[in-house]
Motif scaffolding. Sequence first.
Motif, PDB file in Angstrom:
ATOM      1  N   TYR A 199      -1.849-123.544  67.256  1.00 15.77           N
ATOM      2  CA  TYR A 199      -0.479-123.517  66.959  1.00 15.77           C
ATOM      3  C   TYR A 199       0.273-123.980  67.820  1.00 15.77           C
ATOM      4  O   TYR A 199       0.082-124.159  69.027  1.00 15.77           O
ATOM      5  CB  TYR A 199      -0.143-121.957  66.616  1.00 15.77           C
ATOM      6  N   SER A 200       1.492-124.633  67.257  1.00 15.40           N
ATOM      7  CA  SER A 200       2.582-124.980  68.144  1.00 15.40           C
ATOM      8  C   SER A 200       3.432-123.784  68.513  1.00 15.40           C
ATOM      9  O   SER A 200       3.209-122.697  67.695  1.00 15.40           O
ATOM     10  CB  SER A 200       3.509-125.933  67.334  1.00 15.40           C
ATOM     11  N   SER A 201       4.483-123.635  69.651  1.00 13.51           N
ATOM     12  CA  SER A 201       5.076-122.599  69.785  1.00 13.51           C
ATOM     13  C   SER A 201       5.831-122.328  68.649  1.00 13.51           C
ATOM     14  O   SER A 201       6.419-121.061  68.597  1.00 13.51           O
ATOM     15  CB  SER A 201       6.090-122.969  70.874  1.00 13.51           C
ATOM     16  N   GLY A 202       6.581-123.196  67.976  1.00 17.29           N
ATOM     17  CA  GLY A 202       7.202-122.751  66.491  1.00 17.29           C
ATOM     18  C   GLY A 202       6.451-122.007  65.700  1.00 17.29           C
ATOM     19  O   GLY A 202       6.799-121.145  65.032  1.00 17.29           O
ATOM     20  N   MET A 203       5.182-122.480  65.352  1.00 18.20           N
ATOM     21  CA  MET A 203       4.300-121.690  64.502  1.00 18.20           C
ATOM     22  C   MET A 203       3.918-120.139  64.893  1.00 18.20           C
ATOM     23  O   MET A 203       3.903-119.329  64.221  1.00 18.20           O
ATOM     24  CB  MET A 203       2.901-122.598  64.108  1.00 18.20           C
ATOM     25  N   ARG A 204       3.895-120.075  66.135  1.00 21.49           N
ATOM     26  CA  ARG A 204       3.480-118.855  66.480  1.00 21.49           C
ATOM     27  C   ARG A 204       4.760-117.996  66.566  1.00 21.49           C
ATOM     28  O   ARG A 204       4.553-116.780  66.354  1.00 21.49           O
ATOM     29  CB  ARG A 204       3.238-118.844  68.378  1.00 21.49           C
ATOM     30  N   ALA A 205       5.940-118.552  66.797  1.00 21.23           N
ATOM     31  CA  ALA A 205       6.992-117.803  66.791  1.00 21.23           C
ATOM     32  C   ALA A 205       7.331-117.611  65.179  1.00 21.23           C
ATOM     33  O   ALA A 205       7.674-116.283  64.912  1.00 21.23           O
ATOM     34  CB  ALA A 205       8.434-118.602  67.105  1.00 21.23           C
ATOM     35  N   LYS A 206       7.071-118.319  64.071  1.00 18.73           N
ATOM     36  CA  LYS A 206       7.305-117.923  62.747  1.00 18.73           C
ATOM     37  C   LYS A 206       6.417-116.740  62.334  1.00 18.73           C
ATOM     38  O   LYS A 206       6.790-115.783  61.879  1.00 18.73           O
ATOM     39  CB  LYS A 206       6.680-119.275  62.035  1.00 18.73           C
ATOM     40  N   PHE A 235       7.662-113.501  63.852  1.00 20.54           N
ATOM     41  CA  PHE A 235       8.824-112.943  63.540  1.00 20.54           C
ATOM     42  C   PHE A 235       8.590-112.463  62.054  1.00 20.54           C
ATOM     43  O   PHE A 235       9.006-111.469  61.663  1.00 20.54           O
ATOM     44  CB  PHE A 235       9.731-114.149  63.102  1.00 20.54           C
ATOM     45  N   SER A 236       7.617-113.133  61.428  1.00 25.62           N
ATOM     46  CA  SER A 236       6.995-112.769  60.022  1.00 25.62           C
ATOM     47  C   SER A 236       6.523-111.169  60.001  1.00 25.62           C
ATOM     48  O   SER A 236       6.775-110.480  59.310  1.00 25.62           O
ATOM     49  CB  SER A 236       6.288-113.805  59.372  1.00 25.62           C
ATOM     50  N   ILE A 237       5.590-111.299  61.085  1.00 27.13           N
ATOM     51  CA  ILE A 237       4.869-109.885  61.199  1.00 27.13           C
ATOM     52  C   ILE A 237       5.923-108.661  61.268  1.00 27.13           C
ATOM     53  O   ILE A 237       5.801-107.585  60.878  1.00 27.13           O
ATOM     54  CB  ILE A 237       4.028-109.983  62.350  1.00 27.13           C
ATOM     55  N   ALA A 238       6.677-109.105  62.558  1.00 28.48           N
ATOM     56  CA  ALA A 238       7.446-108.113  63.038  1.00 28.48           C
ATOM     57  C   ALA A 238       8.662-107.554  61.765  1.00 28.48           C
ATOM     58  O   ALA A 238       8.901-106.252  61.967  1.00 28.48           O
ATOM     59  CB  ALA A 238       8.465-108.400  64.139  1.00 28.48           C
ATOM     60  N   ASP A 260      12.093-124.325  62.697  1.00 30.38           N
ATOM     61  CA  ASP A 260      12.920-125.515  62.630  1.00 30.38           C
ATOM     62  C   ASP A 260      14.046-124.776  61.715  1.00 30.38           C
ATOM     63  O   ASP A 260      14.234-123.689  61.724  1.00 30.38           O
ATOM     64  CB  ASP A 260      11.862-126.169  61.743  1.00 30.38           C
ATOM     65  N   GLU A 261      14.878-125.561  61.542  1.00 26.16           N
ATOM     66  CA  GLU A 261      16.389-125.496  61.061  1.00 26.16           C
ATOM     67  C   GLU A 261      16.334-124.598  59.714  1.00 26.16           C
ATOM     68  O   GLU A 261      17.077-123.711  59.517  1.00 26.16           O
ATOM     69  CB  GLU A 261      17.002-126.647  60.893  1.00 26.16           C
ATOM     70  N   GLN A 262      15.384-124.903  58.810  1.00 29.86           N
ATOM     71  CA  GLN A 262      15.349-124.214  57.718  1.00 29.86           C
ATOM     72  C   GLN A 262      14.766-122.757  57.908  1.00 29.86           C
ATOM     73  O   GLN A 262      15.309-121.878  57.221  1.00 29.86           O
ATOM     74  CB  GLN A 262      14.308-124.956  56.822  1.00 29.86           C
ATOM     75  N   PHE A 263      13.969-122.548  59.030  1.00 29.98           N
ATOM     76  CA  PHE A 263      13.516-121.451  59.125  1.00 29.98           C
ATOM     77  C   PHE A 263      14.332-120.653  59.950  1.00 29.98           C
ATOM     78  O   PHE A 263      14.489-119.468  59.890  1.00 29.98           O
ATOM     79  CB  PHE A 263      12.246-121.510  59.868  1.00 29.98           C
ATOM     80  N   LYS A 264      15.425-121.046  60.694  1.00 30.03           N
ATOM     81  CA  LYS A 264      16.251-120.403  61.292  1.00 30.03           C
ATOM     82  C   LYS A 264      17.278-119.789  60.621  1.00 30.03           C
ATOM     83  O   LYS A 264      17.649-118.723  60.692  1.00 30.03           O
ATOM     84  CB  LYS A 264      17.103-121.325  62.385  1.00 30.03           C
ATOM     85  N   ILE A 265      17.674-120.613  59.410  1.00 27.38           N
ATOM     86  CA  ILE A 265      18.795-119.997  58.418  1.00 27.38           C
ATOM     87  C   ILE A 265      17.861-118.774  57.687  1.00 27.38           C
ATOM     88  O   ILE A 265      18.653-117.861  57.756  1.00 27.38           O
ATOM     89  CB  ILE A 265      18.948-121.061  57.478  1.00 27.38           C
ATOM     90  N   LYS A 266      16.468-118.926  57.354  1.00 29.47           N
ATOM     91  CA  LYS A 266      15.948-117.993  56.562  1.00 29.47           C
ATOM     92  C   LYS A 266      15.687-116.797  57.698  1.00 29.47           C
ATOM     93  O   LYS A 266      16.121-115.591  56.903  1.00 29.47           O
ATOM     94  CB  LYS A 266      14.487-118.171  56.085  1.00 29.47           C
ATOM     95  N   SER A 267      15.455-116.941  58.859  1.00 28.69           N
ATOM     96  CA  SER A 267      15.274-115.764  59.766  1.00 28.69           C
ATOM     97  C   SER A 267      16.555-114.892  60.001  1.00 28.69           C
ATOM     98  O   SER A 267      16.538-113.751  60.344  1.00 28.69           O
ATOM     99  CB  SER A 267      14.509-116.243  61.227  1.00 28.69           C
TER     100      SER A 267
END
Length: 251
Positions: A150-157, A160-163, A181-188
Amino acid sequence: MTNVDVKVENVTMQFRLSNEKVDNLKEYFVRVLKKEMRYSNFCALDSVSFEIKRGERIGIIGHNGAGKSTLLKIISGVMKPTQGKVQVNGAVAPLLELGAGFDPDFSGAENIYLNGAILGKSKEYLDNKFDEIVEFSELGHFIHSPVKNYSSGMRAKLGFSIATQIDPDILIVDEILGVGDEQFKIKSSEKMKEMMESGKTVIIVSHSINNIRTLTDIVIWLEKGTIRGIGDTQSICDCYMNEMRKVKEKS
């Protein structure tokens, strides 16, 4: 203490730091065996005490090295204090270093169960939440790939999703209000706001005073491991910013 989610009592955290510059493990062990290593103690937190009531939104501010992240790790149970104690009532979701606790050889799916178990959730509960976690993470078929790919972004996603999808009572956040990414930042960010509005207890560390002013009701100002101030967000932030201006003017 039924309406208190977190109680921190006289918490002190000391670290033993080496004064020697050692370039490799062999040199380190040689110096240890010869008793040539010298150490000094660093006090990251010094007799810190406070309570957080259910549903409160707490911001923690201060300079780098003030003890903010150390305090979050102690409340989360990642670290044990040198002295004092912490009582936590409820399930905690720590958003500290997203993905830091993943087993790199396990798939994303396997790490959902691993992290969920660490957060106190049963296999049956995680079975029911699995699809929601995967959907929110946007990882698709990559959920069955080893996390080491995974990339660092995929691990972060995924972290975040688990937590956030396991419905925690207490959410602890360290400078990761926007991940991926920007779309996921808005969603998070929207997910964070949704959780806050639902009455969760939230503890946030951030260097962004604007984020602290917007997202929290009470602020703890840490300075050199001690509480410099605690109270209404706007008042404490104003005092902090005034102090920062005075320091800049002197420099």
